[in-house]
Structures are given as structure tokens and as C-alpha cells.
Design an enzyme around this catalytic site. Structure first.
Site, short mmCIF file in Angstrom:
data_model
loop_
_atom_site.label_atom_id
_atom_site.label_comp_id
_atom_site.label_asym_id
_atom_site.label_seq_id
_atom_site.Cartn_x
_atom_site.Cartn_y
_atom_site.Cartn_z
N CYS A 1 42.93 40.71 55.19
CA CYS A 1 42.83 40.34 53.71
C CYS A 1 42.37 39.11 53.57
O CYS A 1 42.99 37.98 54.18
CB CYS A 1 44.02 40.83 52.74
SG CYS A 1 43.71 40.82 51.04
N GLU B 1 47.48 49.91 59.33
CA GLU B 1 48.78 50.58 58.89
C GLU B 1 48.62 51.70 57.85
O GLU B 1 47.94 51.60 56.80
CB GLU B 1 49.81 49.84 58.56
CG GLU B 1 50.10 48.71 59.43
CD GLU B 1 51.07 47.68 58.83
OE1 GLU B 1 51.91 47.75 57.84
OE2 GLU B 1 51.15 46.45 59.39
N ASN C 1 59.82 41.11 49.97
CA ASN C 1 60.22 41.23 51.29
C ASN C 1 59.83 39.91 51.90
O ASN C 1 58.76 39.66 51.99
CB ASN C 1 59.24 42.31 51.76
CG ASN C 1 59.93 43.72 51.87
OD1 ASN C 1 61.04 43.85 52.53
ND2 ASN C 1 59.36 44.68 51.45
N SER D 1 45.64 49.75 43.85
CA SER D 1 46.44 48.54 43.62
C SER D 1 45.45 47.55 43.86
O SER D 1 44.77 47.28 44.83
CB SER D 1 47.77 48.44 44.12
OG SER D 1 48.45 47.41 43.93
N CYS E 1 54.00 46.56 53.90
CA CYS E 1 52.51 46.25 54.00
C CYS E 1 52.25 45.18 54.98
O CYS E 1 52.66 44.03 54.89
CB CYS E 1 51.85 46.15 52.79
SG CYS E 1 50.64 45.09 52.06
N SER F 1 48.61 44.09 40.32
CA SER F 1 49.63 43.15 41.12
C SER F 1 49.76 41.87 40.17
O SER F 1 48.92 41.20 40.44
CB SER F 1 49.13 42.98 42.57
OG SER F 1 49.21 44.05 43.30
N LEU F 2 50.55 41.86 39.34
CA LEU F 2 50.70 40.83 38.17
C LEU F 2 51.49 39.52 38.73
O LEU F 2 50.98 38.46 38.90
CB LEU F 2 51.22 41.19 36.84
CG LEU F 2 50.85 40.24 35.74
CD1 LEU F 2 49.37 40.11 35.72
CD2 LEU F 2 51.55 41.07 34.56
N HIS F 3 52.88 39.73 39.00
CA HIS F 3 53.65 39.06 39.67
C HIS F 3 53.99 37.75 38.83
O HIS F 3 55.10 37.04 39.49
CB HIS F 3 53.06 38.59 41.10
CG HIS F 3 53.04 39.85 41.94
ND1 HIS F 3 53.68 40.99 42.08
CD2 HIS F 3 51.86 39.92 42.90
CE1 HIS F 3 53.24 41.76 43.04
NE2 HIS F 3 52.29 41.15 43.43
N1 SAH Z 1 45.61 44.19 47.65
C1 SAH Z 1 46.34 44.85 46.70
C2 SAH Z 1 46.90 45.94 47.57
C3 SAH Z 1 47.96 45.65 48.62
S1 SAH Z 1 49.17 44.68 48.38
C4 SAH Z 1 47.19 44.32 45.69
O1 SAH Z 1 47.38 43.12 45.76
O2 SAH Z 1 47.78 45.01 44.82
C5 SAH Z 1 50.59 46.25 47.77
C6 SAH Z 1 51.59 45.42 46.90
O3 SAH Z 1 52.40 44.92 47.62
C7 SAH Z 1 51.04 44.63 45.94
O4 SAH Z 1 51.55 44.47 44.57
C8 SAH Z 1 51.28 43.30 46.71
O5 SAH Z 1 51.34 42.23 45.90
C9 SAH Z 1 52.82 43.63 47.12
N2 SAH Z 1 53.19 42.81 48.24
C10 SAH Z 1 52.71 42.30 49.33
N3 SAH Z 1 53.49 41.57 50.20
C11 SAH Z 1 54.83 41.65 49.58
C12 SAH Z 1 55.93 41.34 50.12
N4 SAH Z 1 56.23 40.32 50.91
N5 SAH Z 1 57.07 41.83 49.47
C13 SAH Z 1 57.02 42.48 48.22
N6 SAH Z 1 55.52 43.13 47.80
C14 SAH Z 1 54.77 42.31 48.30
#
Ligand code: SAH
Length: 354
Positions: free
Chosen positions: A109, A89, A300, A193, A343, A216-218
């Protein structure tokens, strides 16, 4: 044989020399290919040259299998089919300052983040440099066909896949997309990212490509982060932030942090305060104020994950708690809400059909 779109200008020059063609033809060829033309469609490249090229290279541009346009904000989502039938995508988002494309870096992935749709089926394979740049070329070509003034001016590597898990191809792609005779997007308009592959962040810092890094810290602590992101079991928050510090020192580029808000998991004011204090103490010293930006994304919900979005109230309180401690925070504007623009969602929907 390698797809000709994977070749850098100097590699194309060497190839032209190898097949007995003048060097300057390489520039015309590179420019035409990056406009989305097949070798035989490029007017100043003769039939004989095209035939010789086809003996040593292949040519394939990702083809839009589906194209969805958001009725709300014009966001375009492409499901691109690759030469082997796999799909990835890409999303084009329109902002005041121009259009930005979000591209995929792998088919699937293997990082296993618990909230992410892209990782559910694992990694199928890496994308080649040709397939990485091919997404940009094919989207630009399609957009131009609808609107001659449309132009992609920025790239984010935030689609399917982990870009630092496909390091060499991604580095080559960055050089391809920056090349003068091609699409020519400046490194400052590109962000990458990552979920935090620490050894590759150090390697990226050495490449001298001043792109923006998004982490992507979270979660601010290892227990929470490890429970949603398996990569954290290899490199914890502390090691990750040390790599960020190094990246900033080496490139001077600001780092942004992605923080997906999951209800009841990482969205309390206490988590926000912990996040601010970790970022401030690990990245900033009294003498320097590293620009830090936190992007808050209400999760999401992906069916398999069982995670819910944080309530609006919690999102606002989280952002306010960060700001209070000197950390800039924005809540990600939701684009393309009506077209599955997040994504991995479209690819999964398509897979579930078959
Ligand atoms: N692998 C890389 C890039 C792809 S994901 C990474 O981890 O950064 C792109 C961003 O979308 C990342 O910050 C990821 O954590 C976030 N993401 C993935 N799935 C998600 C979801 N269901 N809701 C919100 N953000 C999401």
C-alpha cells in the site's frame, strides 16, 4: 494475456463467440470457474474448447501458502500466493449470521498511515479483478473441503491495500462477485474501507452499487489526522465528510467510521466530543438523521510505529462520550488474536523470514 477469472459473464460470452463456441457455454464456464474449478476440470466444457481458451487467456487461482486457524474463535487466515510469487492476506471471520471474508486489494500500500503494517514496504502492485475474486473463490473452495456447509456470505475490503487506489479493478470485482451464476453476494453484504480518497468516493457514489462505505477516520481534526494519515494533507476532514454526505445522498447506504484508538494521540474524551460534534454538524441536519456508526479499534501495535493501545478505561470512556452525543459506537471484537489476524501482519512476518 488476461486471467479468465477477470472476465464478466458478458465478456466471457463474447470470448466464446470469438472462438466459435455457443454462447450458453459461457454460463457453464463462469459458474464452474467461480466454484474454484480450472477450465479443464469443468465437465461440460470439452477438451477442444479448453485448448482454444488457453490460447487467448490464462488461468490462475491464488494458492494458500499458509492457512492459520484460530483456536479461540475459528477465524481462518490465509496467506495467498499469486501467479508472480507475491503474497496477500485474506481472513475469514465467523459471526452468528454467517461467515465474512476480509480481502486485500493491492500487494502492499502507498498510503503511508503511520500505524499500519501493510504500508511499510510501499505498494508493489495492484491486484487484478481475477486476484480479487480469486481470494474469495479460493477461500470458499478450501472451506468447503473442510466443511461442505461452510459458506462465505459477506465481504469486507479491509485487508492489505487501499481499494479506491485500485478503483477500476475493484469495481469490476464487485460486479464479478455479485454476478448471478457465480458467487452471487449481494452488494448490501459488501463493505469497502477507505482511508479517504475523496475524488474516488464521489466516483463510487455514481456507480450505483449499494455497498457499505467504511471510512478510516481515526481523528476528528486535521492536525491530528494529518500527523497519522498522509492522505489527509490532500483532502482534509471537511472535504472527506462532504464526500460521505454525497455518498449517503446518492446511495442511501449508511456509512461507518473506523477509529483506531492510539494511546495519548486521539483517545481522550475531548477527542470523542470533538468527533461527535464534527460528525453531527457535518453530516446531520435538523430534518434528517443520517445513521452513523463508529467502530472503535484499539490499535494493534506495529513495532515500527511506536504507538500503544489505549487502555480499556479510555476506550469505554471514549465510546460513552460518543453515545452521549447520539453517535452509535461499538468496540471491535478482536477475532483471531492468536493468529496474527490483523491486516498486513502475516505478510510482513513471512517477508521478514526471507
Ligand atoms: N486502506 C483501507 C483498507 C485497509 S485497512 C483503509 O484505510 O480503510 C483496514 C482498517 O484497519 C482501516 O480502518 C485501518 O485504518 C485499520 N488499521 C490498519 N492498521 C491498524 C492497526 N495497526 N491497528 C488497528 N487498526 C488498523
Amino acid at each position: 494475456m488476461e486471467n479468465i477469472l477477470s472476465l464478466l459473464p458478458e465478456e466471457l460470452e463474447a470470448l466464446m463467440a470469438q472462438i466459435g463456441e455457443p454462447k450458453y457455454r459461457a454460463r457453464q464456464l463462469f459458474s464452474g470457474l467461480h466454484k474454484g474449478l480450472a477450465p479443464e476440470e469443468i465437465t461440460n466444457v470439452g477438451k477442444k474448447t479448453v485448448a482454444k481458451l488457453s490460447e487467448v487467456t490464462t488461468y490462475h487461482l491464488p494458492t494458500p501458502r499458509r492457512r492459520l486457524v484460530s483456536a479461540i474463535d475459528g477465524t481462518i487466515k490465509y496467506l495467498f500466493e499469486l501467479a508472480d510469487g507475491n503474497c496477500v492476506e485474506a481472513v475469514v471471520m465467523h459471526y452468528k449470521h454467517g461467515s465474512t471474508i476480509c480481502i486485500s486489494s493491492q500487494v502492499g500500500c502507498r498510503m503511508g498511515c503511520k500505524f499500519c503494517a501493510s504500508t511499510i514496504g510501499g505498494r508493489v502492485r495492484d491486484l487484478t479483478p481475477a486476484e480479487l475474486i480469486g481470494q474469495v473463490i479460493a477461500a470458499q473452495k478450501d472451506m468447503s473441503a473442510h466443511d461442505p456447509d461452510a459458506r462465505i456470505g459477506g465481504i469486507v475490503m479491509m485487508g492489505i491495500g487501499e481499494p479506491l487506489d485500485n478503483f477500476d479493478n475493484v469495481i469490476k470485482f464487485l460486479k464479478l462477485v455479485n454476478a448471478e451464476d457465480g458467487i452471487c453476494i449481494g452488494y448490501r453484504h459488501i463493505s469497502l474501507s477507505t482511508c479517504g480518497i475523496v475524488d474516488k468516493i464521489y466516483e463510487l457514489a455514481k456507480q450505483d452499487l449499494p455497498i457499505t462505505l467504511s471510512i478510516s477516520l481515526h481523528a476528528p481534526d486535521d492536525t491530528t489526522r494529518s500527523s497519522i494519515m498522509p492522505i489527509n494533507q490532500k483532502w482534509g476532514v471537511d472535504a472527506l465528510l462532504s464526500a460521505c454526505k454525497d455518498y449517503f445522498a446518492a446511495t442511501g447506504r449508511r456509512i461507518s467510521f473506523e477509529y483506531t484508538l492510539i494511546r495519548g494521540k486521539n483517545d481522550s474524551v475531548a477527542s470523542a466530543e470533538q468527533l461527535a460534534s464534527v460528525l453531527n454538524s457535518r453530516l446531520r441536519s435538523r430534518s434528517e438523521t443520517m445513521p452513523i456508526h463508529v467502530n472503535l479499534i484499539p490499535v494493534n501495535p506495529v513495532e515500527e510505529s511506536g504507538f500503544d493501545r489505549s487502555e480499556d478505561k479510555a476506550v469505554k470512556a471514549f465510546a460513552a462520550a460518543l453515545e452521549k452525543k447520539g453517535i452509535r459506537a461499538t468496540v471491535r471484537r478482536k477475532l483471531g488474536a492468536d493468529i496474527n489476524a490483523s491486516c498486513g501482519q502475516l505478510r510482513r512476518a513471512e517477508q521478514n523470514k526471507t
